[in-house]
Structure formats: C-alpha cells, structure tokens
Design a protein around this motif. Structure first.
Motif, short mmCIF file in Angstrom:
data_model
loop_
_atom_site.label_atom_id
_atom_site.label_comp_id
_atom_site.label_asym_id
_atom_site.label_seq_id
_atom_site.Cartn_x
_atom_site.Cartn_y
_atom_site.Cartn_z
N LEU A 158 37.91 29.04 -16.50
CA LEU A 158 36.86 28.04 -16.34
C LEU A 158 35.67 28.67 -15.63
O LEU A 158 35.13 29.66 -16.10
N GLN A 159 35.25 28.15 -14.49
CA GLN A 159 34.07 28.66 -13.79
C GLN A 159 34.43 29.68 -12.71
O GLN A 159 33.56 30.12 -11.97
N ASN A 160 35.70 30.07 -12.63
CA ASN A 160 36.15 30.98 -11.58
C ASN A 160 36.45 32.37 -12.15
O ASN A 160 36.93 32.49 -13.27
N SER A 161 36.19 33.39 -11.35
CA SER A 161 36.44 34.78 -11.75
C SER A 161 37.17 35.51 -10.64
O SER A 161 37.00 35.19 -9.46
N LYS A 162 37.98 36.48 -11.04
CA LYS A 162 38.70 37.31 -10.07
C LYS A 162 38.74 38.72 -10.63
O LYS A 162 38.87 38.93 -11.83
N ALA A 163 38.64 39.71 -9.72
CA ALA A 163 38.73 41.11 -10.14
C ALA A 163 39.37 41.92 -9.03
O ALA A 163 39.22 41.62 -7.84
N LEU A 164 40.11 42.94 -9.43
CA LEU A 164 40.60 43.96 -8.50
C LEU A 164 39.74 45.19 -8.74
O LEU A 164 39.55 45.61 -9.88
N ASN A 203 30.48 54.56 -7.91
CA ASN A 203 31.76 55.01 -7.36
C ASN A 203 32.79 53.90 -7.30
O ASN A 203 33.90 54.10 -6.80
N VAL A 204 32.44 52.71 -7.79
CA VAL A 204 33.34 51.56 -7.78
C VAL A 204 33.73 51.24 -9.22
O VAL A 204 32.89 51.25 -10.12
N TYR A 205 35.01 50.96 -9.43
CA TYR A 205 35.45 50.62 -10.78
C TYR A 205 36.35 49.39 -10.77
O TYR A 205 36.98 49.06 -9.77
N ILE A 206 36.35 48.71 -11.90
CA ILE A 206 37.15 47.50 -12.09
C ILE A 206 38.53 47.91 -12.58
O ILE A 206 38.65 48.60 -13.59
#
Length: 91
Positions: free
Chosen positions: A44-50, A34-37
């Motif tokens: 680099l080594q960092n990630s971010k998502a909404l 039930n969760v979507y990106i």
C-alpha cells in the motif's frame, strides 16, 4: 512515494547516519554510491528496505516509510555471525 525516490532518500539517510557515527579521527566518509539495497518491499503506502554499505563493519540498516504519517524510521544493526547450518535435527 515511488521506489526510486524511496531508495534515493534511503541511501542518503544511511549515508548521513554512517558519516555522523564514523570515527572522525579516521578521516573516512561515504557517499550514497557506497550504500546498496539488500531487500525491499512495498505494501500500500508503506515501504521497507534493508540497506548496507561497502564498509567492512558488519552493519546493516532497516528503513521504513510510514505513508500514513509521512515518516521515516531508521534502525541500525550489527551483524555478529553468518554461518551455514546443514542437516540440523531438532532435539
């Protein structure tokens, strides 16, 4: 951390957060399905998502992974408005 692992962990973190904050008297629970990106980025080594869910609650979630500290940060937001602004002119 690769993108698939980040997305899998992120969906589970949002699922856990949402289920912890839902009104228990409603008897509702969600799953990672039930969760979507909505959007994601990796630098680099960092990630971010909404992320968001299939619930009609106007919530969205910002997940950040700090690769230097091996830490996740989860922010929860409420969407209050969504409107089109056409032919806007500065006053």
């Amino acid at each position: 951390m690769n993108a698939d692992e980040f997305f899998r962990k992120g969906k589970q973190m949002v699922t856990d957060y949402v289920n912890d904050h839902l009104d228990k008297s409603d008897g509702k629970q969600i799953t990672p399905d039930n969760v979507y990106i909505v959007w994601s980025s990796k630098t680099l080594q960092n990630s971010k998502a909404l992320l968001s869910t299939t619930l009609l609650d106007g919530m969205y979630y910002e997940l950040t992974f700090n690769g230097d500290k091996d830490e996740f940060y989860l922010d929860a937001y409420k969407k209050f408005d969504n409107k089109a602004i056409k032919n806007w002119e500065e006053k």
